[in-house]
Design a protein around this motif. Structure first.
Motif, PDB file in Angstrom:
ATOM      1  N   MET A 252       0.833  -1.200   0.000  1.00 12.26           N
ATOM      2  CA  MET A 252       0.000   0.000   0.000  1.00 12.26           C
ATOM      3  C   MET A 252       0.870   1.254   0.000  1.00 12.26           C
ATOM      4  N   HIS A 253       0.468   2.224  -0.826  1.00 14.85           N
ATOM      5  CA  HIS A 253       1.254   3.444  -0.968  1.00 14.85           C
ATOM      6  C   HIS A 253       0.410   4.524  -1.639  1.00 14.85           C
ATOM      7  N   GLN A 254       0.900   5.746  -1.602  1.00 20.04           N
ATOM      8  CA  GLN A 254       0.419   6.830  -2.451  1.00 20.04           C
ATOM      9  C   GLN A 254       1.446   7.029  -3.565  1.00 20.04           C
ATOM     10  N   ASP A 255       1.011   7.564  -4.698  1.00 21.31           N
ATOM     11  CA  ASP A 255       1.964   7.915  -5.750  1.00 21.31           C
ATOM     12  C   ASP A 255       2.617   9.276  -5.494  1.00 21.31           C
ATOM     13  N   TYR A 256       2.061  10.044  -4.582  1.00 21.07           N
ATOM     14  CA  TYR A 256       2.545  11.395  -4.295  1.00 21.07           C
ATOM     15  C   TYR A 256       4.056  11.489  -4.090  1.00 21.07           C
TER      16      TYR A 256
ATOM     17  N   PRO B  10      -0.793  14.139   1.895  1.00 23.78           N
ATOM     18  CA  PRO B  10       0.408  13.305   1.833  1.00 23.78           C
ATOM     19  C   PRO B  10       0.681  12.613   3.168  1.00 23.78           C
ATOM     20  N   LEU B  11       1.008  11.326   3.105  1.00 22.12           N
ATOM     21  CA  LEU B  11       1.280  10.517   4.287  1.00 22.12           C
ATOM     22  C   LEU B  11       2.760  10.159   4.344  1.00 22.12           C
ATOM     23  N   GLN B  12       3.227   9.863   5.553  1.00 20.79           N
ATOM     24  CA  GLN B  12       4.630   9.507   5.731  1.00 20.79           C
ATOM     25  C   GLN B  12       4.889   8.092   5.209  1.00 20.79           C
TER      26      GLN B  12
ATOM     27  N   THR C 211       2.217  20.964  -7.101  1.00 19.18           N
ATOM     28  CA  THR C 211       1.738  22.100  -6.314  1.00 19.18           C
ATOM     29  C   THR C 211       0.268  21.982  -5.952  1.00 19.18           C
ATOM     30  N   ASN C 212      -0.568  21.653  -6.922  1.00 15.49           N
ATOM     31  CA  ASN C 212      -2.018  21.640  -6.706  1.00 15.49           C
ATOM     32  C   ASN C 212      -2.615  20.240  -6.628  1.00 15.49           C
ATOM     33  N   ASP C 213      -1.784  19.239  -6.606  1.00 21.59           N
ATOM     34  CA  ASP C 213      -2.221  17.837  -6.448  1.00 21.59           C
ATOM     35  C   ASP C 213      -3.234  17.397  -7.494  1.00 21.59           C
ATOM     36  N   SER C 214      -3.040  17.862  -8.724  1.00 21.10           N
ATOM     37  CA  SER C 214      -3.946  17.428  -9.800  1.00 21.10           C
ATOM     38  C   SER C 214      -3.574  16.050 -10.334  1.00 21.10           C
ATOM     39  N   MET C 215      -2.388  15.576 -10.043  1.00 21.91           N
ATOM     40  CA  MET C 215      -1.881  14.337 -10.635  1.00 21.91           C
ATOM     41  C   MET C 215      -2.801  13.150 -10.351  1.00 21.91           C
ATOM     42  N   GLY C 216      -3.060  12.402 -11.401  1.00 20.62           N
ATOM     43  CA  GLY C 216      -3.890  11.215 -11.271  1.00 20.62           C
ATOM     44  C   GLY C 216      -3.345  10.081 -12.102  1.00 20.62           C
ATOM     45  N   ALA C 217      -3.956   8.928 -11.948  1.00 20.61           N
ATOM     46  CA  ALA C 217      -3.551   7.742 -12.698  1.00 20.61           C
ATOM     47  C   ALA C 217      -4.773   7.102 -13.326  1.00 20.61           C
ATOM     48  N   ALA C 218      -4.555   6.513 -14.481  1.00 17.91           N
ATOM     49  CA  ALA C 218      -5.585   5.709 -15.142  1.00 17.91           C
ATOM     50  C   ALA C 218      -4.972   4.356 -15.470  1.00 17.91           C
TER      51      ALA C 218
END
Length: 257
Positions: free
Chosen positions: A122-126, A164-166, A132-139
């Protein structure tokens, strides 16, 4: 084409849950053709490199498993270049971001081999490419069926709202195993032709492909071209900055006419 009411529904789910599974973006024949194209590409490249995360092996999730993959698939086969500008994809990406413009960050082709396809903790891609504005997404385009036994993607609905998580130190990029167990996340079982959209703040992972058939997907990371990165991480992908829909309003040509 998807109508405006359906796009609005996708955008609402994406904002609330951090993801939305869009059914039947590709028909079965198209998905089959892309699957064949994907496996032919992997075979042509014939690479020994295995991108299985070390953290998966440390946890025992990825022992004796493997992954096959290719960055920037659109530079190896024209079929993928056509796919990433297909309005059936780009219209949804624009809707969930809330912008008319969609810019490419990178693509990755993944094949999880039968019976031993590697998982992802488990992870975030961040952490890989903060913006800056966290628009990034994945498909994630599914070129064959992805039931639970194939190691489908799992998500934690609403986790994007935590920001964002550690994560573990660079090189591992996973969330604490005890706090974010894979088996507690919601499986996003998909059929060939479905596309899973999620934000780069949505916590997600995937299990081992224990089935007798491969799991084949194309990951497309997209963003609003007006949303600049905050670091130089992951800036070397071929084609990064390509406009998939609309324009780049930050470009000099767009600004000056």
């Amino acid at each position: 084409m998807v109508d405006d009411s359906q796009l609005a529904s996708y955008a609402k789910a994406y904002a609330e849950d951090g993801y939305v599974l869009v059914k039947g973006v590709l028909d079965k024949a198209e998905a089959k053709a892309y699957r064949e194209e994907s496996h032919a590409l992997i075979e042509r490249l014939n690479r020994d490199y295995d991108p299985t995360w070390e953290s998966a092996r440390q946890l025992g999730m990825g022992q004796n498993t493997e992954l096959k993959h290719c960055h920037d698939a659109q530079f190896y086969a024209a079929a993928f270049a056509r796919l990433i500008v297909d309005p059936r994809f780009t219209d949804v990406a624009a809707a969930v971001m809330g912008t008319p413009n969609v810019q490419l960050h990178h693509t990755k082709l993944f094949v999880k081999p039968p019976e031993k396809g590697s998982p992802f903790p488990m992870h975030q891609d961040y952490p890989f490419f903060p913006h800056t504005n966290d628009s990034m997404g994945a498909a994630i385009f599914h070129f064959d069926d992805a039931p639970l036994e194939k190691g489908c993607v799992r998500v934690v609905p609403g986790s994007h709202k935590q920001g964002p998580l550690q994560h573990a130190p660079e090189g591992s990029w996973h969330l604490p195993f005890s706090e974010w167990p894979l088996e507690k996340a919601v499986p996003c079982e998909a059929e060939a032709g479905d596309v899973l959209f999620f934000t780069y703040l949505t916590v997600h992972g995937s299990g081992i492909n224990a089935s007798s058939k491969a799991r084949t997907t194309l990951l497309v990371q997209y963003r609003d071209p007006a949303d600049p990165p905050t670091t130089d991480l992951h800036t070397g992908s071929l084609g990064q900055g390509m406009i998939l829909r609309g324009i780049d309003p930050t470009s000099r040509a767009a600004a000056t006419g």
